[in-house]
Design an enzyme around this catalytic site. Structure first.
Site, PDB file in Angstrom:
ATOM      1  N   HIS A   1       0.232  -2.126  -0.478  1.00 54.44           N
ATOM      2  CA  HIS A   1      -0.813  -2.037  -1.502  1.00 54.44           C
ATOM      3  C   HIS A   1      -0.773  -0.666  -2.198  1.00 54.44           C
ATOM      4  O   HIS A   1      -0.442  -0.579  -3.350  1.00 54.44           O
ATOM      5  CB  HIS A   1      -2.226  -2.320  -0.970  1.00 54.44           C
ATOM      6  CG  HIS A   1      -2.359  -3.647  -0.325  1.00 54.44           C
ATOM      7  ND1 HIS A   1      -2.060  -4.817  -0.986  1.00 54.44           N
ATOM      8  CD2 HIS A   1      -2.724  -4.026   0.948  1.00 54.44           C
ATOM      9  CE1 HIS A   1      -2.255  -5.849  -0.180  1.00 54.44           C
ATOM     10  NE2 HIS A   1      -2.644  -5.398   0.997  1.00 54.44           N
TER      11      HIS A   1
ATOM     12  N   ASP B   1       1.709 -11.634   0.820  1.00 54.04           N
ATOM     13  CA  ASP B   1       0.555 -11.177   1.592  1.00 54.04           C
ATOM     14  C   ASP B   1      -0.312 -12.326   2.097  1.00 54.04           C
ATOM     15  O   ASP B   1       0.020 -12.980   3.068  1.00 54.04           O
ATOM     16  CB  ASP B   1      -0.242 -10.171   0.744  1.00 54.04           C
ATOM     17  CG  ASP B   1      -1.333  -9.454   1.524  1.00 54.04           C
ATOM     18  OD1 ASP B   1      -1.481  -9.720   2.718  1.00 54.04           O
ATOM     19  OD2 ASP B   1      -2.044  -8.623   0.938  1.00 54.04           O
TER      20      ASP B   1
END
Ligand SMILES: [Zn+2]
Length: 440
Positions: free
Chosen positions: A265, A316
């Protein structure tokens, strides 16, 4: 020996027409610009190197289309995710992960980095085989025909605030080994096998106290080490309140950054954070569809790349499983932020999907179409309604998972004509997911 003939193949940083790739023992024996021979296995469209899905939580696939009814935040989404986590055991996780990984291969992934923290039975305790959940994931990847880097995550605390780390909640109890030494001892029991690498992960600075980080760093030496980093502003605020620094600075000061480390991220960073990540060549894994779905905010990926961080991509939580779309969003989001087109060249997006992703997962011998590389090939149609008319060198800006025709992993054809060798993947997913909600 099998020989594939590619209508177009991505060699280096662009497509070349008419390429033969003989494969022996799962590797490319040669790469030749040549006409096809009669026995060649012809791959249509543009053949790209295999994609690496560098950040996955397989069980989050069960949440797709189940969390959009009541708005909420990352933190309320997490409550639903914890509900699913509590209902998984090794058998259920094997079925769910097998289907989830099969869907990934359909999208062109030949390798997945599974960021795994669902280690122990619900409520705590231990399975007879302490790595039973890890073994379920390993079996699932083998069944689905995808290489796996199991990023076994250390997860010790229930959160972080200004006074320090919080105790684990009941649902989080199964994530924890107690301390980093016990985590390392359990991970050491997992042997690597063909198609399997064992890596490490720090769940986040929220879930791992700073005094445990050095132990994890030592255990991870020579292996990929991944960490969720600054996904939400609340993590930064808690870290500042507790330690007086950013999460990136905390990891840097404990020696955890470097070319074997991947920050996942990396959404809310300071200029100093970007310098610290870039100067240490720490990779950054963007997960654009998840970051959008969870209203995380938009990361600063062009500055990170310019500072020296290789960029890779992950699906993810699998709100979608479309790695080409993830790559495209890297560029599209930057256009929206900067109002400038062409922030990432198509070749840079392909690099993030292939070379950089495999490097972040500990497979430097994959991600390129070149002699000696693992024979991972992804044929993407140039004649679908979505892609017809596209120039091959710009296909990454138009194609999606539905355009993936053939996927070869380590020389084995796993997807052909858009069909996975396991059969109906939608049915596999439904069979794995629906019981998890019937019990809710
Ligand atoms: Zn994650």
């Amino acid at each position: 020996m099998t020989t594939f003939w590619c209508e177009h193949a991505w060699l280096g940083d662009g497509p070349v027409a008419g390429v033969r790739v003989p494969v022996a023992d799962g590797r490319m024996a040669a790469v030749q610009v040549a006409d096809p021979e009669p026995d060649d296995d012809r791959l249509p469209g543009l053949v790209l190197p295999g994609f690496a899905n560098a950040h996955s939580h397989a069980f989050h696939r069960a949440l797709r289309g189940r969390t959009h009814d009541a708005g909420g935040t990352f933190w309320t989404w997490r409550e639903r995710m914890y509900g699913v986590a509590a209902r998984l055991d090794p058998d259920r996780y094997l079925a769910l992960a097998r289907a989830t990984y099969a869907e990934m291969v359909l999208a062109g992934a030949t390798c997945v980095g599974e960021f795994h923290y669902l280690h122990h039975p619900a409520g705590g305790g231990r399975y007879a085989d302490v790595n039973a959940m890890s073994e379920a994931l390993i079996q699932a990847a083998a069944d689905a025909g995808i290489r796996l880097t199991l990023l076994d995550a250390c997860y010790l605390a229930g959160g972080l605030d200004g006074d320090g780390h919080l105790p684990l909640s009941d649902v989080q109890a199964r994530f924890s080994d107690g301390d980093a030494d016990a985590w390392a001892a359990r991970v050491a029991l997992l042997p690597e096998r063909p198609g399997l690498r064992i890596g490490a992960a720090v769940h986040s600075v929220r879930a791992v106290p700073a005094d445990q980080l050095a132990t994890i760093g030592r255990a991870a030496e020579g292996r990929p080490l991944h960490v969720h980093l600054s996904e939400q502003p609340a993590e930064n605020e808690a870290c500042e309140a507790c330690y007086g620094c950013t999460p990136t600075r905390l990891l840097a000061d404990r020696g955890l950054l470097g070319p074997d480390t991947t920050a996942v991220h990396a959404t809310h960073l300071t200029g100093d954070d970007i310098s610290a990540l870039g100067s240490t060549r720490t990779a950054v894994c963007a997960c654009p569809s998840t970051e959008a779905d969870l209203a995380d905010g938009m990361g600063v990926f062009r500055p990170l790349r310019d500072a020296g961080s290789p960029l890779c991509l992950g699906s993810d939580q699998h709100v979608q499983t479309d790695l080409l779309a993830e790559a495209r969003q890297l560029e599209e989001r930057d256009r929206l932020i900067t109002r400038v087109r062409g922030r990432f060249r198509p070749a840079e997006l392909v690099d993030a999907l292939t070379v950089a992703g495999h490097r972040a997962l500990g497979w430097p011998d994959a991600g390129r179409i070149a002699p000696g590389q693992r024979a991972d090939l992804v044929a993407v149609r140039l004649d679908s309604p979505r892609t017809a008319g596209s120039a091959p060198d710009q296909l990454v800006m138009t194609a999606g998972a539905a355009d993936v025709h053939t996927v070869v992993v380590d020389g084995r054809i796993v997807v052909s004509g858009g069909q996975h060798v396991l059969g109906d993947v939608g049915r596999l997913l439904a069979t794995a997911i629906e019981p998890l909600w019937e019990d809710a």
